[in-house]
Write an enzyme that holds these catalytic residues in place. Structure first.
Site, mmCIF file in Angstrom:
data_model
loop_
_atom_site.group_PDB
_atom_site.id
_atom_site.type_symbol
_atom_site.label_atom_id
_atom_site.label_comp_id
_atom_site.label_asym_id
_atom_site.label_seq_id
_atom_site.Cartn_x
_atom_site.Cartn_y
_atom_site.Cartn_z
ATOM 1 N NE ARG A 223 -70.621 30.668 2.603
ATOM 2 C CZ ARG A 223 -69.898 30.689 1.490
ATOM 3 N NH1 ARG A 223 -70.233 31.496 0.481
ATOM 4 N NH2 ARG A 223 -68.821 29.965 1.374
ATOM 5 C CG PHE B 11 -67.010 36.217 -4.765
ATOM 6 C CD1 PHE B 11 -67.154 35.801 -3.443
ATOM 7 C CD2 PHE B 11 -65.801 35.988 -5.393
ATOM 8 C CE1 PHE B 11 -66.119 35.158 -2.780
ATOM 9 C CE2 PHE B 11 -64.755 35.346 -4.730
ATOM 10 C CZ PHE B 11 -64.925 34.932 -3.423
ATOM 11 C CG ASP C 183 -69.706 34.114 -10.749
ATOM 12 O OD1 ASP C 183 -69.832 32.873 -10.618
ATOM 13 O OD2 ASP C 183 -68.794 34.763 -10.195
ATOM 14 C CE1 TYR D 153 -63.742 27.397 -4.918
ATOM 15 C CE2 TYR D 153 -62.456 27.393 -6.947
ATOM 16 C CZ TYR D 153 -63.008 28.078 -5.890
ATOM 17 O OH TYR D 153 -62.855 29.428 -5.780
ATOM 18 C CE LYS D 154 -67.632 29.136 -4.922
ATOM 19 N NZ LYS D 154 -67.188 29.290 -3.520
#
Lengths: 421, 421
Positions: free
Chosen positions: B391, B146, B217, B242-243
């Site tokens: 996605r 990322f 991560d 927040y995921k």
């Protein structure tokens, strides 16, 4: 009639109430939730709740997050479904920056909002040390600067192998210490303990004369009185969202980088939200224009939205009026406290000189911790600062002169009661 | 009967609904707000709103902040006035850490919560580089990690004068690149584009054999499936609130430092909230025990409280059941998509092998951006990732197999409609 009786005579209160009746900011008090049974004199630690905030938080949580979900990151996306407009969270940091900018004499693109004051100090220190000539190895600060300012400098210096010296001097010796080995100053304009205000303009000018960059911590300045960063030629500044800006507990901090440094001040905390085009997903960091590059990770939208709503309180506020009222409140407090200070072991720490005073008044008292505990039980909500400091913050947006009178009356009762041992 | 007709036959839906009827996690869906007219497949970008959060936010704003004001920083203070108990915000980061710890196989005192994922990556990278032998100058990562992971490493390296090399290799070549010059690996367990899951245990063991520290991560791992950091001997990890943890937009991040490193991993972002005794106001930083030292500035209480409330959703969740359901959902999606992938230019990017799959499924499509736009208009809320990726994230806490069926039906209609040019 004793001096105390005169002090608390109806005529004194009436005079203060007359001042309040003429206060051009008196209407702002209705925009805050304040305890009815207490006088809240700790807005310099946590500003009171603006009444608009809970509704904004509810809307952000239930509508923007709950209903619009991921679509709220973008604005006016033609692919959006549902009735509510998308909320453009991507640019929320910039919108908040634009509201803070006029309060500190900055342009919107010189301000970045997000992260904590501590982290923003790290960003500024690392950028400024990089810009300073390499032979200048000293970070000049006050011995009594707020601890996190010192700690962040210590941590950065350790990371850089200890090549810098954190030189801590008393405030009165700052000017004499603007020497050729100094890379930058890291100073807090208003001392968190004493309320003493440094001369930001003069110190900045003198630092510049000697080739020194300046970082100003405006934690107790922004929202408390007008600040004119560009007018004074300041290089960098940082400030707090949760004190006089009333943004809520731990509200996002702001930082300022003067436009003339945008080409040379690096963003070493380079995260995807400071990238020129985050969703390009490029492998190399390419900074966004202006201060936006200092927005690092994904913004904490809930906390940031509360700050955004809170800042609207300032939209119709004349900052010169704010300053005048702040000084009138602290003058009144010092004056009403004088007979008490003569009788009890209270030592005024805050300068009487207006240009050296922030928006708080502090006294030393040998039993300060116990005195503050008693005061809080009586609804006089100031705070204690180690080792012996009674601290009273005045917020001109929501305090009246009558509040000051009530506070001093409460202090008198505690001191007379002698329940402080 | 064509393959599509069979695919969408009532009997297929019935079979999926039977699976849903046996789903031991089916009751969790009622704890979230979900759009009624859409299938939300973007919980790997922003988790849906847990229904408990708005009430918690209202309480924090109106009661803890609005009424209790500064008193909410401390707990059980005998000086508190008012009816409500003080809320001990000082220790809120630790309470949230204690809720995240069991989801990632950590002890509570190995986890710190606060700041963004990006800033936490900086903390871990700077600590781990300091611990690595000085002749090891390579940070090994994936070329397609990322972007913010890459950017933070680039920024830190620039701050350190470029003494390190950020070596980016394809995922398949990671093991072969665990060489003697590598200081640490910085890897994301689940690839944000493809959903491919690395073998955290094996890579950690092989890195350790070669004297290399590991930073993982867990952005797309924590809350999506069980993670066992201590069981795998991981050194450091970072993750996203927040995921799959559903903590709200830009929720605070978490970081993990294995207990065995607490004596040697420095906190270079050393702020007052990581101090052993913040209100001592000492001039020298003295780290708090354990991971608490990595809490830097004043915590953003509003955002942190939302995350705290959101995490309660996991209190009764068996993470093995969560993983089983996640795989069943993604298996079902891949299976239902197969006839479409045979007919349209869709290329499955996500591994079919369970051990290599996270909780999302991605396809390449030459008009991916336009296809996703159409899907979103039809209420199939996945997302587009540059340059050509569709996605779809699956959250076993709130998705059913029937949702998967509805999503594929929507995708079929868009592809058949050909409105994607």
């Amino acid at each position: 009639m004793t001096v105390f009786d005169r002090l608390f005579a109806d005529s004194t209160l009436s005079q203060l109430q007359e001042k309040d009746a003429r206060d051009p900011l008196a209407h702002k008090r209705a925009e805050f939730k304040l305890p009815e049974d207490a006088v809240y004199l700790d807005g310099n630690s946590l500003g009171a709740l603006p009444l608009s905030v809970p509704a904004r938080l509810a809307r952000v949580a239930e509508e923007e997050w709950g209903s619009q979900l991921i679509r709220s990151w973008t604005a006016n996306d033609s692919a959006s479904v549902g009735a509510a407009a998308a909320q453009d969270w991507m640019n929320l940091p910039d919108r908040v920056a634009a509201k803070i900018a006029p309060l500190i004499g900055a342009q919107a693109h010189e301000v970045a909002v997000g992260d904590s004051t501590s982290v923003n100090i790290f960003k500024l220190l690392s950028a400024a040390l990089h810009m300073a000539p390499p032979q200048r190895r000293v970070i000049l600060t006050e011995a009594d600067n707020f601890p996190t300012d010192l700690y962040m400098a210590q941590g950065l210096n350790a990371l850089l192998g200890g090549r810098y010296e954190l030189r801590t001097v008393p405030g009165a010796e700052l000017e004499a210490n603007l020497t050729d080995d100094v890379a930058l100053t890291l100073l807090t304009e208003v001392d968190y303990r004493t309320g003493r205000k440094l001369d930001l303009a003069s110190l900045t000018a003198k630092a510049h004369e000697r080739g020194i960059l300046t970082i100003w911590d405006l934690a107790h300045s922004a929202g408390a009185f007008p600040v004119d960063l560009n007018g004074t030629g300041a290089d960098f500044a940082v400030g707090c969202g949760y004190k006089f800006l009333n943004g809520g507990p731990g509200a996002p901090s702001f930082m300022f980088v003067a436009e003339r440094h945008h080409g040379s001040a690096p963003a070493f905390l380079s995260g995807w939200m400071g990238h020129a085009d985050p969703f390009e997903m490029a492998r190399e960091f390419s900074p966004a224009p202006g201060a936006r590059r200092y927005v690092v990770g994904t913004p904490m939208v809930l906390s940031l939205s509360a700050l955004d709503a809170a800042l609207d309180v300032f939209a119709d506020v004349d900052m010169a009026q704010l300053r005048a009222k702040s000084l009138s409140l602290t003058d009144t407090f010092i004056e009403l406290m004088e007979p008490l200070a003569a009788q009890y072991p209270l030592t005024l720490m805050t300068p009487r000189n207006h240009v050296q005073r922030g928006s708080q008044v502090s006294y030393q008292h040998p039993q300060a911790r116990a005195v503050m505990r008693q005061l809080i039980m009586r609804g006089i909500l100031g705070d204690f600062r180690t080792p012996d400091i009674l601290r009273f913050g005045f917020t001109p947006l929501y305090h009246s002169h009558a509040d000051v009178w009530r506070a001093v009356q409460g202090i008198r009762k505690v001191l007379e009661g002698g329940e402080t041992a």
